[in-house]
Scaffold this motif. Structure first.
Motif, short mmCIF file in Angstrom:
data_model
loop_
_atom_site.label_atom_id
_atom_site.label_comp_id
_atom_site.label_asym_id
_atom_site.label_seq_id
_atom_site.Cartn_x
_atom_site.Cartn_y
_atom_site.Cartn_z
N LYS A 7 -7.48 -2.04 -8.76
CA LYS A 7 -6.63 -2.50 -7.67
C LYS A 7 -5.24 -1.91 -7.87
O LYS A 7 -4.68 -1.97 -8.97
CB LYS A 7 -6.55 -4.03 -7.65
CG LYS A 7 -7.85 -4.71 -7.28
CD LYS A 7 -7.65 -6.21 -7.22
CE LYS A 7 -8.93 -6.93 -6.83
NZ LYS A 7 -8.74 -8.40 -6.77
N LEU A 8 -4.68 -1.37 -6.79
CA LEU A 8 -3.36 -0.77 -6.89
C LEU A 8 -2.28 -1.82 -7.13
O LEU A 8 -1.16 -1.49 -7.47
CB LEU A 8 -3.06 0.03 -5.63
CG LEU A 8 -3.85 1.34 -5.51
CD1 LEU A 8 -3.68 1.93 -4.13
CD2 LEU A 8 -3.41 2.33 -6.56
N ASP A 16 -5.71 10.01 -14.32
CA ASP A 16 -7.09 10.27 -13.88
C ASP A 16 -7.46 9.38 -12.70
O ASP A 16 -8.08 9.83 -11.73
CB ASP A 16 -8.08 10.03 -15.03
CG ASP A 16 -8.01 11.13 -16.08
OD1 ASP A 16 -7.48 12.22 -15.78
OD2 ASP A 16 -8.49 10.90 -17.21
N GLU A 17 -7.06 8.12 -12.78
CA GLU A 17 -7.34 7.19 -11.68
C GLU A 17 -6.54 7.56 -10.44
O GLU A 17 -7.03 7.48 -9.32
CB GLU A 17 -7.03 5.76 -12.11
CG GLU A 17 -7.31 4.70 -11.05
CD GLU A 17 -8.77 4.60 -10.65
OE1 GLU A 17 -9.07 3.84 -9.70
OE2 GLU A 17 -9.64 5.25 -11.28
N PHE A 18 -5.30 8.00 -10.63
CA PHE A 18 -4.47 8.46 -9.52
C PHE A 18 -5.15 9.62 -8.80
O PHE A 18 -5.24 9.64 -7.57
CB PHE A 18 -3.10 8.89 -10.04
CG PHE A 18 -2.19 9.46 -8.99
CD1 PHE A 18 -1.54 8.63 -8.09
CD2 PHE A 18 -1.99 10.83 -8.89
CE1 PHE A 18 -0.69 9.15 -7.11
CE2 PHE A 18 -1.16 11.36 -7.91
CZ PHE A 18 -0.50 10.52 -7.03
N ALA A 19 -5.67 10.59 -9.57
CA ALA A 19 -6.35 11.73 -8.97
C ALA A 19 -7.61 11.30 -8.24
O ALA A 19 -7.93 11.82 -7.16
CB ALA A 19 -6.68 12.76 -10.06
N ARG A 20 -8.34 10.34 -8.83
CA ARG A 20 -9.57 9.86 -8.19
C ARG A 20 -9.25 9.20 -6.85
O ARG A 20 -9.92 9.46 -5.83
CB ARG A 20 -10.30 8.87 -9.10
CG ARG A 20 -11.65 8.41 -8.54
CD ARG A 20 -12.25 7.30 -9.39
NE ARG A 20 -11.59 6.02 -9.17
CZ ARG A 20 -11.85 5.20 -8.13
NH1 ARG A 20 -12.74 5.55 -7.22
NH2 ARG A 20 -11.23 4.05 -8.03
N LEU A 21 -8.25 8.35 -6.83
CA LEU A 21 -7.89 7.65 -5.60
C LEU A 21 -7.35 8.60 -4.54
O LEU A 21 -7.64 8.46 -3.35
CB LEU A 21 -6.85 6.57 -5.91
CG LEU A 21 -7.33 5.40 -6.76
CD1 LEU A 21 -6.16 4.51 -7.17
CD2 LEU A 21 -8.40 4.58 -6.04
N LYS A 22 -6.59 9.59 -4.98
CA LYS A 22 -6.07 10.59 -4.04
C LYS A 22 -7.21 11.36 -3.39
O LYS A 22 -7.20 11.59 -2.17
CB LYS A 22 -5.14 11.55 -4.79
CG LYS A 22 -4.39 12.52 -3.91
CD LYS A 22 -3.38 13.32 -4.73
CE LYS A 22 -2.59 14.28 -3.85
NZ LYS A 22 -1.61 15.05 -4.65
N ALA A 23 -8.19 11.74 -4.18
CA ALA A 23 -9.35 12.47 -3.66
C ALA A 23 -10.22 11.60 -2.76
O ALA A 23 -10.92 12.10 -1.88
CB ALA A 23 -10.18 13.03 -4.81
N THR A 76 3.48 3.11 -8.74
CA THR A 76 3.84 4.06 -9.79
C THR A 76 2.62 4.39 -10.66
O THR A 76 1.68 3.61 -10.76
CB THR A 76 4.94 3.51 -10.71
OG1 THR A 76 4.47 2.30 -11.32
CG2 THR A 76 6.21 3.22 -9.92
N THR A 77 2.70 5.57 -11.28
CA THR A 77 1.72 5.95 -12.29
C THR A 77 2.29 5.61 -13.66
O THR A 77 3.46 5.24 -13.79
CB THR A 77 1.41 7.46 -12.23
OG1 THR A 77 2.59 8.19 -12.62
CG2 THR A 77 1.00 7.88 -10.82
#
Length: 209
Positions: A7-8, A16-23, A76-77
């Motif tokens: 959950k954001l 890695d999770e940021f990239a996954r969510l972006k994709a 934020t990351t």
């Protein structure tokens, strides 16, 4: 096996999770942008419209099954990078956003290339004046915040002529800085030249200086 759901609202996320969510969410929003454009311009038969309407309502219900309480805000990351995926100008998850991608030459010039289609129309064949203002406000704001976070104080626009729908170029530079205030000037142009001129005063909140 399903990927772990993060959950954001849980706090900073790892890269890695940021990239996954972006994709995951980027293509979804792009599909909705295409849907908006198709909805405006379609001329299919009535029965097809009814079928698609039902399909969209069903898809919306699926997305409503679990959602944020309120707006997306800023997240934020773990490395401190911020992202505002609901932002009306640049939001990755916001199908209303073009979205803008701001670039800089490192010497004070900022610009964006954007294509505005049927969803951004005001007068027939032309970009809505408020959308021109949205593009320039965001670009000038980023430009004026290069050395300190600043918010729009005033934004003055001169519409030199109508801005045609299609590919556009906007650019900006800081004209002067006076304490907390930065004066920024910019333009929006099509292939024939400038359509809108802008000047803004952007002010840093007292706590940030």
């Amino acid at each position: 096996m399903k990927a772990a759901q993060v959950k954001l609202t849980d706090g900073p996320i790892d890269l890695d999770e940021f990239a996954r969510l972006k994709a995951l969410y980027g293509p979804l929003a792009e599909s909705v942008r295409e849907l908006v454009d198709a909805t405006i311009r379609t001329e299919v038969d009535d029965e097809v419209i009814r079928e698609v309407h039902a399909e969209i309502e069903a898809a919306t219900a699926k997305l409503r099954a679990r959602q944020l309480d309120g707006s997306f805000g800023m997240r934020t990351t773990v490395t401190g990078e911020t992202f505002s995926w609901g932002n009306a100008s640049v939001g990755l998850r916001n199908a209303v956003a073009p979205p803008l991608v701001i670039e800089s030459d490192g010497a004070g010039r900022y610009w964006t290339q954007v294509t505005l289609g049927a969803a951004y129309e005001g007068p027939p064949g032309l970009v809505h004046g408020g959308v021109c203002a949205l593009v320039l406000d965001h670009l000038l704001g980023v430009t004026g915040s290069a050395d300190a976070r600043r918010l729009t104080g005033t934004l003055t626009l001169r519409y030199r002529r109508g801005t045609p729908l299609g590919p556009l170029h906007a650019e900006a530079r800081v004209a002067s800085v006076d304490g907390r205030k930065a004066t920024v000037r910019g333009t929006l142009s099509d292939a024939e030249g400038v359509t809108v001129e802008a000047e803004g005063i952007f002010v840093a909140p007292a706590a940030s200086v």
